[in-house]
Design a protein around this motif. Structure first.
Motif, PDB file in Angstrom:
ATOM      1  N   ASP A   1      -6.987   7.542   2.977  1.00 33.03           N
ATOM      2  CA  ASP A   1      -6.404   8.442   3.977  1.00 33.03           C
ATOM      3  C   ASP A   1      -6.546   7.906   5.392  1.00 33.03           C
ATOM      4  N   HIS A   2      -7.416   6.932   5.594  1.00 33.83           N
ATOM      5  CA  HIS A   2      -7.625   6.362   6.930  1.00 33.83           C
ATOM      6  C   HIS A   2      -6.813   5.084   7.144  1.00 33.83           C
ATOM      7  N   LEU A   3      -6.005   4.701   6.167  1.00 31.33           N
ATOM      8  CA  LEU A   3      -5.223   3.473   6.275  1.00 31.33           C
ATOM      9  C   LEU A   3      -3.792   3.780   6.693  1.00 31.33           C
ATOM     10  N   PRO A   4      -3.096   2.805   7.303  1.00 31.77           N
ATOM     11  CA  PRO A   4      -1.666   2.980   7.561  1.00 31.77           C
ATOM     12  C   PRO A   4      -0.925   3.277   6.261  1.00 31.77           C
ATOM     13  N   ALA A   5       0.097   4.109   6.343  1.00 31.02           N
ATOM     14  CA  ALA A   5       0.778   4.592   5.136  1.00 31.02           C
ATOM     15  C   ALA A   5       1.308   3.449   4.275  1.00 31.02           C
ATOM     16  N   ASP A   6       1.865   2.402   4.907  1.00 27.01           N
ATOM     17  CA  ASP A   6       2.449   1.328   4.113  1.00 27.01           C
ATOM     18  C   ASP A   6       1.378   0.568   3.340  1.00 27.01           C
ATOM     19  N   LEU A   7       0.225   0.322   3.966  1.00 28.88           N
ATOM     20  CA  LEU A   7      -0.860  -0.362   3.263  1.00 28.88           C
ATOM     21  C   LEU A   7      -1.431   0.525   2.165  1.00 28.88           C
ATOM     22  N   ARG A   8      -1.564   1.801   2.447  1.00 32.76           N
ATOM     23  CA  ARG A   8      -2.099   2.725   1.443  1.00 32.76           C
ATOM     24  C   ARG A   8      -1.217   2.733   0.199  1.00 32.76           C
ATOM     25  N   GLN A   9       0.096   2.739   0.382  1.00 34.16           N
ATOM     26  CA  GLN A   9       1.000   2.758  -0.755  1.00 34.16           C
ATOM     27  C   GLN A   9       0.901   1.469  -1.563  1.00 34.16           C
ATOM     28  N   ARG A  10       0.770   0.349  -0.883  1.00 30.80           N
ATOM     29  CA  ARG A  10       0.633  -0.929  -1.593  1.00 30.80           C
ATOM     30  C   ARG A  10      -0.659  -0.966  -2.396  1.00 30.80           C
ATOM     31  N   ILE A  11      -1.728  -0.450  -1.827  1.00 29.24           N
ATOM     32  CA  ILE A  11      -3.016  -0.452  -2.521  1.00 29.24           C
ATOM     33  C   ILE A  11      -2.979   0.507  -3.711  1.00 29.24           C
ATOM     34  N   GLU A  12      -2.337   1.642  -3.550  1.00 26.93           N
ATOM     35  CA  GLU A  12      -2.220   2.581  -4.667  1.00 26.93           C
ATOM     36  C   GLU A  12      -1.451   1.953  -5.822  1.00 26.93           C
ATOM     37  N   ARG A  13      -0.387   1.211  -5.513  1.00 23.50           N
ATOM     38  CA  ARG A  13       0.358   0.538  -6.583  1.00 23.50           C
ATOM     39  C   ARG A  13      -0.496  -0.530  -7.251  1.00 23.50           C
ATOM     40  N   LEU A  14      -1.270  -1.253  -6.443  1.00 21.33           N
ATOM     41  CA  LEU A  14      -2.144  -2.283  -6.997  1.00 21.33           C
ATOM     42  C   LEU A  14      -3.210  -1.672  -7.889  1.00 21.33           C
ATOM     43  N   ALA A  15      -3.769  -0.544  -7.473  1.00 21.47           N
ATOM     44  CA  ALA A  15      -4.853   0.081  -8.240  1.00 21.47           C
ATOM     45  C   ALA A  15      -4.407   0.427  -9.657  1.00 21.47           C
ATOM     46  N   VAL A  16      -3.170   0.834  -9.808  1.00 18.67           N
ATOM     47  CA  VAL A  16      -2.654   1.173 -11.138  1.00 18.67           C
ATOM     48  C   VAL A  16      -2.629  -0.055 -12.045  1.00 18.67           C
ATOM     49  N   ARG A  17      -2.452  -1.231 -11.449  1.00 25.80           N
ATOM     50  CA  ARG A  17      -2.331  -2.465 -12.222  1.00 25.80           C
ATOM     51  C   ARG A  17      -3.663  -3.145 -12.501  1.00 25.80           C
TER      52      ARG A  17
ATOM     53  N   TYR B   1     -11.209  -9.004  -5.099  1.00 20.97           N
ATOM     54  CA  TYR B   1     -12.554  -8.662  -4.649  1.00 20.97           C
ATOM     55  C   TYR B   1     -12.703  -8.817  -3.139  1.00 20.97           C
ATOM     56  N   GLN B   2     -11.950  -9.706  -2.537  1.00 23.19           N
ATOM     57  CA  GLN B   2     -11.998  -9.853  -1.081  1.00 23.19           C
ATOM     58  C   GLN B   2     -11.252  -8.733  -0.365  1.00 23.19           C
ATOM     59  N   LEU B   3     -10.364  -8.062  -1.076  1.00 24.91           N
ATOM     60  CA  LEU B   3      -9.589  -6.989  -0.453  1.00 24.91           C
ATOM     61  C   LEU B   3     -10.497  -5.853   0.015  1.00 24.91           C
ATOM     62  N   TRP B   4     -11.535  -5.549  -0.748  1.00 27.21           N
ATOM     63  CA  TRP B   4     -12.427  -4.455  -0.356  1.00 27.21           C
ATOM     64  C   TRP B   4     -13.104  -4.708   0.994  1.00 27.21           C
ATOM     65  N   PRO B   5     -13.809  -5.839   1.203  1.00 28.74           N
ATOM     66  CA  PRO B   5     -14.391  -6.033   2.538  1.00 28.74           C
ATOM     67  C   PRO B   5     -13.344  -6.132   3.636  1.00 28.74           C
ATOM     68  N   ALA B   6     -12.154  -6.628   3.317  1.00 25.90           N
ATOM     69  CA  ALA B   6     -11.097  -6.657   4.327  1.00 25.90           C
ATOM     70  C   ALA B   6     -10.706  -5.230   4.735  1.00 25.90           C
ATOM     71  N   LEU B   7     -10.646  -4.324   3.758  1.00 27.79           N
ATOM     72  CA  LEU B   7     -10.339  -2.926   4.067  1.00 27.79           C
ATOM     73  C   LEU B   7     -11.456  -2.287   4.888  1.00 27.79           C
ATOM     74  N   VAL B   8     -12.686  -2.637   4.579  1.00 28.61           N
ATOM     75  CA  VAL B   8     -13.810  -2.117   5.360  1.00 28.61           C
ATOM     76  C   VAL B   8     -13.695  -2.563   6.815  1.00 28.61           C
ATOM     77  N   HIS B   9     -13.380  -3.839   7.024  1.00 29.17           N
ATOM     78  CA  HIS B   9     -13.241  -4.346   8.392  1.00 29.17           C
ATOM     79  C   HIS B   9     -12.072  -3.670   9.118  1.00 29.17           C
ATOM     80  N   LEU B  10     -10.986  -3.434   8.415  1.00 30.92           N
ATOM     81  CA  LEU B  10      -9.858  -2.738   9.024  1.00 30.92           C
ATOM     82  C   LEU B  10     -10.270  -1.324   9.437  1.00 30.92           C
ATOM     83  N   ARG B  11     -11.015  -0.649   8.573  1.00 34.36           N
ATOM     84  CA  ARG B  11     -11.464   0.719   8.874  1.00 34.36           C
ATOM     85  C   ARG B  11     -12.415   0.731  10.064  1.00 34.36           C
TER      86      ARG B  11
END
Length: 266
Positions: free
Chosen positions: A144-160, A237-247
């Protein structure tokens, strides 16, 4: 009670001086010089007791960490370490120590306590399979704290994720925030500091260690071989710390998140 008084009560030694220490992003960090000639590190803040328990877990696993000298609500006191410039042998020693840590499996993915990096939550509720944990407890942890476009991409990735991550890799004890700044090379040995522990795929620590730099070949040789396909899992696995840094630090890290998502085809 002042910090000086709390340290004196904990260690039974007068404090001669207290000076700030660089690196207090998640807690207030000070070096205290004692009357008996020792120096210690005092960390205060709402989550330091959890950090103390994580350090104790790492130490129980024979992992080199600073000695925990005292712990109370809102304060931990640690052994002070003198940092040195690492040699190839030091990096090899780190690889050996990290492999030994990762070879101590738990029973399930997660940790008994939640944690946080600043105001970025780290939910650690256990999960029976690894793709579920990585999706729900990490990649989607603060969508909920991410830009909408990134959030949607991550949600699609999570399903996969079940198609990209092993279903039940051995639940290794992880440092959880293993970048170069959280490794202190000393004259005696390399030590790990500032953990964010949980049980998960051992490749998580290695991916984090290579996000902002590249350990030398001696480290990898000492750590030993990885499972086939680890190169493809690394950006996940690198995506998680990248998201933390963005937040935590803002839009300057958006390009890192986008680049990793591009690499993953998300």
């Amino acid at each position: 009670m002042s910090l000086e008084a709390r340290i004196e009560a904990a260690l039974g030694q007068p404090v001669l001086r207290i000076v700030p220490v660089h690196g207090g992003d998640l807690s207030d960090v000070r070096r205290a010089d004692l009357d008996d000639g020792r120096s210690v590190i005092a960390k205060s803040g709402p989550r330091v007791a959890t950090e103390g328990r994580m350090l104790s877990a790492l130490r129980a696993a024979a992992t080199p960490v600073p000695e925990l000298l005292h712990a109370e609500d809102g304060l931990i006191v640690l052994q002070y370490l003198e940092e040195t410039t690492p040699t190839a042998t030091d990096w090899a020693d780190l690889g050996t120590a990290l492999r030994a840590l990762h070879d101590r499996p738990g029973e399930r993915y997660g940790w008994p306590e939640d944690y946080a990096f600043g105001d970025a939550p780290i939910p650690n509720d256990t999960a029976d399979d690894w793709p579920t944990f990585w999706a729900e407890r990490r990649l989607l942890a603060f969508g909920d704290h991410l830009p909408a476009d990134l959030r949607q991409r991550i949600e699609r990735l999570a399903v996969r994720l079940p198609g990209h991550l092993p279903h039940r890799p051995p639940p290794a004890l992880l440092h959880g925030d293993l970048w170069a700044g959280n490794v202190m090379f000393t004259a005696a040995r390399p030590c790990l500091i500032d953990p964010a522990c949980y049980y998960g795929d051992a490749e998580v620590d290695l991916a984090m260690l290579s996000l902002f730099g590249a350990p030398p070949p001696e480290f990898h040789a000492a750590y030993g071989p990885l499972a086939p396909g680890h190169e493809k899992r690394r950006p996940l696995y690198q995506l998680w710390p990248a998201l933390v840094h963005l937040r935590l630090f803002g839009a300057g890290y958006r390009s890192m998140v986008s680049r990793l998502l591009d690499t993953l085809g998300a």
